[in-house]
Design a protein around this motif. Sequence first.
Motif, PDB file in Angstrom:
ATOM      1  N   THR A 163       0.829  -1.203   0.000  1.00 51.51           N
ATOM      2  CA  THR A 163       0.000   0.000   0.000  1.00 51.51           C
ATOM      3  C   THR A 163       0.862   1.251   0.000  1.00 51.51           C
ATOM      4  O   THR A 163       0.583   2.215  -0.726  1.00 51.51           O
ATOM      5  CB  THR A 163      -0.926   0.004   1.225  1.00 51.51           C
ATOM      6  N   THR A 167       1.144   4.061  -2.993  1.00 52.67           N
ATOM      7  CA  THR A 167       0.804   5.459  -2.734  1.00 52.67           C
ATOM      8  C   THR A 167       1.963   6.386  -3.086  1.00 52.67           C
ATOM      9  O   THR A 167       1.797   7.374  -3.809  1.00 52.67           O
ATOM     10  CB  THR A 167       0.441   5.661  -1.250  1.00 52.67           C
ATOM     11  N   ALA A 280      -5.564   4.614  -0.056  1.00 52.67           N
ATOM     12  CA  ALA A 280      -4.307   3.975   0.341  1.00 52.67           C
ATOM     13  C   ALA A 280      -4.134   3.998   1.857  1.00 52.67           C
ATOM     14  O   ALA A 280      -3.674   3.023   2.464  1.00 52.67           O
ATOM     15  CB  ALA A 280      -3.139   4.684  -0.332  1.00 52.67           C
ATOM     16  N   GLY A 283      -6.298   1.364   3.256  1.00 50.29           N
ATOM     17  CA  GLY A 283      -5.712   0.054   3.024  1.00 50.29           C
ATOM     18  C   GLY A 283      -4.595  -0.265   4.000  1.00 50.29           C
ATOM     19  O   GLY A 283      -4.481  -1.389   4.500  1.00 50.29           O
ATOM     20  N   PHE A 284      -3.771   0.742   4.308  1.00 50.53           N
ATOM     21  CA  PHE A 284      -2.677   0.539   5.264  1.00 50.53           C
ATOM     22  C   PHE A 284      -3.229   0.236   6.653  1.00 50.53           C
ATOM     23  O   PHE A 284      -2.769  -0.697   7.325  1.00 50.53           O
ATOM     24  CB  PHE A 284      -1.783   1.779   5.305  1.00 50.53           C
ATOM     25  N   GLY A 343     -10.561   1.028   0.963  1.00 45.95           N
ATOM     26  CA  GLY A 343      -9.223   0.533   1.276  1.00 45.95           C
ATOM     27  C   GLY A 343      -9.183  -0.204   2.602  1.00 45.95           C
ATOM     28  O   GLY A 343      -8.526  -1.243   2.733  1.00 45.95           O
ATOM     29  N   GLY A 347      -8.002  -4.065   3.144  1.00 44.19           N
ATOM     30  CA  GLY A 347      -6.880  -4.368   4.018  1.00 44.19           C
ATOM     31  C   GLY A 347      -7.223  -5.428   5.047  1.00 44.19           C
ATOM     32  O   GLY A 347      -6.404  -6.303   5.363  1.00 44.19           O
TER      33      GLY A 347
END
Length: 430
Positions: A163, A167, A280, A283-284, A343, A347
């Motif tokens: 991720t 990004t 992003a 997602g992280f 995201g 994740g």
Amino acid sequence: MRDAAVPADSGPADRSREVLGVPAFAFFWSATTIRAFGSAISGIAFQVLIVTVLHATPIEISIFSALSVVPYVFLGLIVGALMDRWRRQRTLMITSIGRAVALASITVLLLLNALSFWSLAIVTVILGVLVLFADSASQPLLPRIVPRNSLVMANARLGQSSTVAGTAGPALGGALLNLLGAPVLFLFDAVITAVSAVLQSRIKVKEPKPEPRTDGHHIGHDIAEGMRYTYRHRMLRPLALSVHTWFLGNSIVSTVFAVFVLRQLHLAAWAYGVTLAFGAVGGFLGALIAPRVGYRLGAGWGIFIGRALIVAPWLGLAIMPINAGSGIVVLLVVVSGAQFLYGLAMGIEDANDTGYRQAVAPDALQGRMNSTIRTVNRVVFLLGALLAGLLATFLGYRLTIGIGAIIFAVAALIVLASPLRKARHTDTSE
């Protein structure tokens, strides 16, 4: 049976904390991470070459997009079967060397002023095949590197770095492209890929020798055996059906999202980039909390939460009364929030999904199980992308996105209505 190269731990919580301390995984993670950054950095150069240097037509651009998926569709099952008979660590290293050579060839073609549509297409196909081999080797190799109860944490770590690369990589790639030019950028990516090959060569792992085929048994039988195992398994069958359904929904929404926000909502290009950045970040964070969710609630509920959560942002975009006149602040808040939840959901579910199936399948079937699911996913995605174009043409963007949200909900319900919802990362005997 525990691999001697994988350290024994006392419990899932201990294993999750120690996963980055496993030397083999440290090399695996490092190689994967720098490779992800290299791909993200050079990806912008590919786009610039296709559009501004080769002046590709819309049809040629679509051909380039298809070329990256074609190897999975036509070779995915075959390569997956091979990965259950080949040494996966060696395959990773060899494919990285091949990718470095292919990337360096683009630099040579640019310097010789010999780059054309077809030469770049050939390199793209070669890279696609090498990436297919690399992906098919890496997923079944991971359970040989870390304890199986640590697979969700290992996949979460990989997801976090991926991720970040996705990004920061494009922004860095754009800056380097302006500063150094495309030839140097592709050479830079080739060097990074070569470094990843060195790191992969340092992975110490014991890979069992496969049993020889019996008389009359060929690779077609291996492929069929992998498919039967995947779709007859009481846990993997609903997992596979759910992720196939998820890919259908994702192909629909991802195909129309950019056109919807840029053309119908008239969101500025810089604002569109901001919304993707929020995705992003989500997602992280999702990958960060995925192990805790999976270990505390179980793999099945971790997958379900991710599948269910993803419905909200797309349903919201479909029904919320926003338009081009809503104002930049409102649009940024709504669209960025949707991307953040999108995201976050991915994740959470991805690490639990991938980690669980890697833990359940025996080593001798890892390659075929993963390739079966991955190949069908790619086929579904292609069909969904075509379907999205038809739906958007006749029904409009909002209704198309709403249909995607409904399909996501079906993917979640498959998990909820099956034994998969009770799956736990601590139980790999299913």
